[in-house]
Design an enzyme around this catalytic site. Structure first.
Site, mmCIF file in Angstrom:
data_model
loop_
_atom_site.group_PDB
_atom_site.id
_atom_site.type_symbol
_atom_site.label_atom_id
_atom_site.label_comp_id
_atom_site.label_asym_id
_atom_site.label_seq_id
_atom_site.Cartn_x
_atom_site.Cartn_y
_atom_site.Cartn_z
ATOM 1 N N SER B 18 -5.104 -4.257 -2.081
ATOM 2 C CA SER B 18 -4.400 -5.245 -1.259
ATOM 3 C C SER B 18 -3.570 -4.548 -0.196
ATOM 4 O O SER B 18 -3.368 -5.067 0.887
ATOM 5 C CB SER B 18 -3.544 -6.161 -2.117
ATOM 6 O OG SER B 18 -2.486 -5.461 -2.707
ATOM 7 N N CYS B 19 -3.070 -3.366 -0.482
ATOM 8 C CA CYS B 19 -2.350 -2.598 0.523
ATOM 9 C C CYS B 19 -2.739 -1.138 0.383
ATOM 10 O O CYS B 19 -2.579 -0.599 -0.690
ATOM 11 C CB CYS B 19 -0.842 -2.737 0.387
ATOM 12 S SG CYS B 19 0.012 -1.884 1.709
ATOM 13 N N PRO B 20 -3.259 -0.458 1.366
ATOM 14 C CA PRO B 20 -3.504 -0.957 2.720
ATOM 15 C C PRO B 20 -4.658 -1.952 2.853
ATOM 16 O O PRO B 20 -4.759 -2.587 3.878
ATOM 17 C CB PRO B 20 -3.794 0.312 3.518
ATOM 18 C CG PRO B 20 -4.041 1.401 2.554
ATOM 19 C CD PRO B 20 -3.518 0.979 1.239
#
Lengths: 395, 82
Positions: B18-20
């Site tokens: 989800s992140c990055p």
């Protein structure tokens, strides 16, 4: 006693070594350097000229006395035979190995970047490189500064935004902002890859007059002029190209060779943290190919998951991130997410900036594990699953 | 220029990121790709479909398909500009 060999003496390796019960485990940490660096501190060396004196401590002092520390560079790990070899041709055998070597910056991957790095340094490599960048910024009299990541995958995803905001603050303090153009480069379709936090951060960049160039994937830098060319065929002229270099995993030969990917990152199971396809081997932190941010918080939480598994307990890594962002105006925020929960919006506050600064001070004792009850409480309170659904995070 | 016969299909599994986020994995695969290659991207991040479209439009590559399945989102991108 079970012999646990930890390769790498950064945050994750040190925390794990200190978390294992010395009555059950014979723990050896092998690190290439005698000193342990607090890596997030490089940002302030480069953009504020902060002293580097408190950024490093001898690794030996950070480990429990029962842990053996060997300062050697590891060159080969034979995961089939449970043995590793160092540059000095010493051999170590183990029952369980944990690979926590981190990554090293590698300017050679981008043509022209080595020449610029030689001149102006960067803030992802070493104290000396960060000091070089500070000198380059201090000598800057006006013109165009372009700042961004040179590849899509870097450590600490918020650090490019922190870098450009701190550059802006520095130029304003020096009375040079009016003569300077600041350009923020990103390979993503927006300033910050995670949408929920982009909605908070992009307006901050715009309010400070920073130009944003999205989908700009650095291909090469002109060694003489500093102009940056993108894979998409665009060219950006600038006087100071501050590019975060690409990285690669440690230069270690593995047997079997297939345990690492193209970037020499360990293929790691995302919840158990076991190295895929071999027995009795774990990996943690930046050295892994886990689909989560490369940041200290990951290494910390992963070390706990591995310690519990070695104790025979069930434990799974959630992919949790909790990355601080300094907005260079006295406020800070965090990028909070996990494998299961998308990044949640987190409002910038003075309290959150203070928390980032406090971490620099408590880092050294946190390596010993003494603050774990506080961290457990804090991470449970700020879990993204709890914060999702419209609510913004509380400190 | 690469021959069509040399074109490769690469599967990039970015599920859970989800992140990055999956766009990082797509951009990394793009760096290694050559003209004519096809990248199949798997992800679970709900922001993936608009990101892939925006990215392909700006990089002048082609989105062959984007499909939301029960357990994942699958995007197929053909590299035209490399």
């Amino acid at each position: 006693m079970e012999r646990v060999l930890i390769v790498g003496a950064g945050a994750g390796g040190t925390m794990l070594a200190n978390a294992l019960d010395p009555r059950r485990f014979e723990v050896t940490v092998i690190g290439a350097s005698a000193d342990h660096l607090f890596q997030p501190g490089l940002l302030y060396v480069a953009f504020r000229g902060a002293s580097a004196r408190r950024l490093a401590r001898p690794e030996r002092q950070l480990l429990r006395r029962s842990v053996r520390f060997v300062q050697e560079a590891v060159t080969r790990i034979d995961l089939n035979r449970h043995s590793l070899t160092t540059a000095a041709q010493q051999q170590f055998d183990y029952d369980t190995v944990v690979i926590a070597t981190g990554v090293v910056t590698d300017r050679a991957q981008i043509p022209g970047l080595a020449a610029w790095g030689e001149r102006i340094g960067d803030y992802h490599s070493t104290v000396a490189e960060a000091q070089k960048l500070w000198r380059a910024l201090a000598a800057f009299r006006g013109g165009t500064i372009a700042l961004g990541q040179s590849t899509p995958l870097i450590k600490c995803p918020p650090s490019p935004i922190e870098g450009i905001l701190l550059t802006d603050a520095l130029l304003r303090r020096r009375g040079r902002r009016a003569q300077s153009k600041l350009v923020f480069l990103t390979p993503y379709p927006r300033a910050y890859p995670a949408e929920a936090m982009n909605a908070i951060l992009e307006p901050v960049l715009r309010a400070r007059g920073i130009e944003i160039r999205t989908v700009f994937d650095v291909d090469q830098v002109d060694a003489a002029s500093g102009a940056i060319r993108s894979l998409e065929g665009d060219t950006l002229a600038c006087d100071l190209p501050i590019l975060i270099p690409p990285f690669a995993g440690a230069a270690i030969t593995y047997e079997p060779a297939g345990v690492v990917d193209n970037d020499r990152l360990l293929k790691t199971d995302k919840t158990t943290l076991r190295v895929q396809g071999v027995e009795h081997a774990f990996a943690l932190g930046d050295a892994t190919n886990l689909p989560t941010s490369k940041a200290g918080v990951g290494a910390h939480l992963e070390a706990k998951v591995i310690a519990r598994q070695l104790n025979g307990e069930a434990a799974a890594f959630s992919g949790r991130t909790h990355c601080p962002v300094d907005l260079a105006d006295g406020r800070g925020t965090f990028v909070i997410g996990s494998y299961a929960a998308a990044v949640v919006p987190c409002r910038p506050t003075r309290m959150r900036h203070w928390m980032k600064m406090a971490m620099a001070r408590i880092y050294w004792i946190s390596l010993r594990g003494w603050l774990e009850p506080m961290f457990d409480w804090y991470f449970a309170r700020t879990a993204p699953e709890k914060l999702a659904g419209g609510a913004t995070a509380r400190p | 220029m690469a021959n069509e016969a040399d074109a490769q299909k690469t599967l990039v599994d970015a599920r859970g990121s989800s992140c990055p986020g999956p766009i990082t994995d797509l951009a990394m695969a793009y760096r290694r790709a050559k003209k004519g290659d096809v990248i199949e991207l798997w992800g679970t991040d709900p922001g993936m479909p608009p990101d892939v479209k925006a990215w392909a439009e700006k990089t002048h590559n082609e989105v062959v398909s984007i499909e939301t399945q029960a357990d994942k989102i699958v995007a197929v991108v053909r590299i035209l500009n490399r």
